[in-house]
Design a protein around this motif. Sequence first.
Motif, PDB file in Angstrom:
ATOM      1  N   PRO A  24       0.808  -1.226   0.000  1.00  0.00           N
ATOM      2  CA  PRO A  24       0.000   0.000   0.000  1.00  0.00           C
ATOM      3  C   PRO A  24       0.836   1.270   0.000  1.00  0.00           C
ATOM      4  CG  PRO A  24       0.063  -0.954   2.191  1.00  0.00           C
ATOM      5  CD  PRO A  24       0.770  -1.925   1.288  1.00  0.00           C
ATOM      6  N   LEU A  25       2.073   1.185   0.421  1.00  0.00           N
ATOM      7  CA  LEU A  25       2.908   2.381   0.510  1.00  0.00           C
ATOM      8  C   LEU A  25       4.324   2.020   0.090  1.00  0.00           C
ATOM      9  CD1 LEU A  25       2.596   5.351   1.420  1.00  0.00           C
ATOM     10  CD2 LEU A  25       3.571   4.679   3.613  1.00  0.00           C
ATOM     11  N   ASP A  26       4.705   2.522  -1.072  1.00  0.00           N
ATOM     12  CA  ASP A  26       6.069   2.314  -1.527  1.00  0.00           C
ATOM     13  C   ASP A  26       6.690   3.664  -1.862  1.00  0.00           C
ATOM     14  OD1 ASP A  26       4.785   3.013  -3.824  1.00  0.00           O
ATOM     15  OD2 ASP A  26       4.982   1.065  -4.803  1.00  0.00           O
ATOM     16  N   LEU A  27       7.901   3.645  -2.360  1.00  0.00           N
ATOM     17  CA  LEU A  27       8.616   4.890  -2.607  1.00  0.00           C
ATOM     18  C   LEU A  27       7.902   5.765  -3.629  1.00  0.00           C
ATOM     19  CD1 LEU A  27      11.067   6.660  -2.128  1.00  0.00           C
ATOM     20  CD2 LEU A  27      12.282   5.362  -3.893  1.00  0.00           C
ATOM     21  N   SER A  28       7.361   5.148  -4.677  1.00  0.00           N
ATOM     22  CA  SER A  28       6.689   5.943  -5.709  1.00  0.00           C
ATOM     23  C   SER A  28       5.455   6.642  -5.153  1.00  0.00           C
ATOM     24  CB  SER A  28       6.302   5.046  -6.891  1.00  0.00           C
ATOM     25  OG  SER A  28       5.377   4.052  -6.482  1.00  0.00           O
ATOM     26  N   LEU A  29       4.701   5.946  -4.290  1.00  0.00           N
ATOM     27  CA  LEU A  29       3.516   6.564  -3.706  1.00  0.00           C
ATOM     28  C   LEU A  29       3.903   7.679  -2.739  1.00  0.00           C
ATOM     29  CD1 LEU A  29       0.481   6.643  -3.450  1.00  0.00           C
ATOM     30  CD2 LEU A  29       0.616   4.846  -1.714  1.00  0.00           C
ATOM     31  N   VAL A  30       4.964   7.468  -1.982  1.00  0.00           N
ATOM     32  CA  VAL A  30       5.444   8.517  -1.078  1.00  0.00           C
ATOM     33  C   VAL A  30       5.835   9.758  -1.865  1.00  0.00           C
ATOM     34  CG1 VAL A  30       7.274   9.142   0.538  1.00  0.00           C
ATOM     35  CG2 VAL A  30       6.168   6.915   0.718  1.00  0.00           C
ATOM     36  N   LEU A  31       6.500   9.545  -3.002  1.00  0.00           N
ATOM     37  CA  LEU A  31       6.898  10.677  -3.841  1.00  0.00           C
ATOM     38  C   LEU A  31       5.680  11.400  -4.404  1.00  0.00           C
ATOM     39  CD1 LEU A  31       9.949   9.153  -5.758  1.00  0.00           C
ATOM     40  CD2 LEU A  31       9.983  10.785  -3.861  1.00  0.00           C
ATOM     41  N   ARG A  32       4.656  10.634  -4.768  1.00  0.00           N
ATOM     42  CA  ARG A  32       3.440  11.270  -5.291  1.00  0.00           C
ATOM     43  C   ARG A  32       2.759  12.107  -4.214  1.00  0.00           C
ATOM     44  NH1 ARG A  32       3.009   6.100  -7.810  1.00  0.00           N
ATOM     45  NH2 ARG A  32       3.213   6.241 -10.086  1.00  0.00           N
ATOM     46  N   LEU A  33       2.663  11.558  -3.014  1.00  0.00           N
ATOM     47  CA  LEU A  33       2.059  12.318  -1.922  1.00  0.00           C
ATOM     48  C   LEU A  33       2.888  13.562  -1.600  1.00  0.00           C
ATOM     49  CD1 LEU A  33       0.984   9.398   0.453  1.00  0.00           C
ATOM     50  CD2 LEU A  33      -0.468  10.757  -1.059  1.00  0.00           C
ATOM     51  N   GLY A  34       4.199  13.413  -1.647  1.00  0.00           N
ATOM     52  CA  GLY A  34       5.053  14.583  -1.449  1.00  0.00           C
ATOM     53  C   GLY A  34       4.857  15.617  -2.537  1.00  0.00           C
TER      54      GLY A  34
END
Length: 368
Positions: free
Chosen positions: A54-64
């Motif tokens: 549910p939470l990987d680096l790409s998703l963290v970058l998108r949220l950022g």
Amino acid sequence: MRTTHPHPTNAVEPPIAGTAEARRVSPNAGWWRVIGTVLGIMLLLVAYYWVHKPLDLSLVLRLGGLLLDLAVNIALFVAGGALGRALLASLNWAVVSRGERIAFEALAGLGVISTGALLAGMAGLFRGVFLWLIVAVAFLIAMRRGGGSWLVDARAFTRALRPIDRWARLWGIVACALLAMALARALAPPFAWDALNYHLVGPARYLSEGRIVPAPDNFYLGFPQLLELLFGVAMSAFGRDTVAAPLHFGFGVLGLILVAGLVRRHTDVRAGWLAVALPLSATSFWLLFGWPYVDLAVFAYGAAVLVAAVNWREHRETGWLVVAGVALGFGAGTKYTAGLLAIGLAAMIVVEARSRALRPLLLAGGVA
């Protein structure tokens, strides 16, 4: 012959499994089933999300990235509001509400920033460092002239948005819910046709070239581009085109604040909230809040023309006529159809001033 019983006749028979009697005898059996079911579901979810994280680096970058988009927009609106406060300090603000004032000032300041971006683009300086230097210089100058109080008033305005009765609370909940859903759409990647064909194409091309260049292959780029230039300023910060739709969303909010303030001053708080919720309930209008278009900027500047014209009619202060002309000019600089507001403004001036209409007409028209 006597029959021999294997058990004494007075022995207690064991309860049949599954009956109420059996459940009374074994009260914990049901709980073990519940625990087993819950553990099974948990293991299933763990196994699923072990593969579909549910939470990987790409998703963290998108949220950022979403946070960056919001930060850029907040910076632009704060700079525009502070600049607008410095420029419009001489107006009689006692005749309008706090919300109307911060909306007027933000619209004026953002229009000036867009004009600065236009001049930079014509000079071959349409690059992030120069564009944000314009924003920073405008902000610093405004702060030295009291522009910092705009942010204080904006905070106070948001804290005071508490409906006083049941109906006002209902319309407020409806309006806030619709705006929240629209903002979620605005933060998504752009997909609307006009945005992908020219609203975002122009700013991206200007940033790539470092200047405003002709576009013979795209006649849409011959339209007025006040808001597209602001898109370019916002996009130049981190190279993200997703920053444009929240900027358009912000213009829509400013327009709603002006409309609600005008209605509230002439009626009551409930009607003011209804004036926000009612247009948002129209699908075509609500959809605009999620797209990087320019129509909400036209709406905001049109609302500014209306409110300023009403203030001039009621108080006969020349400053409000100047503001109406400025808003009319910025609106027409956003979309040609906003120029039709000039007809309504001119008609109002003629009806109100009659034989003395020439001077106010020339004043408003000259400023526009």
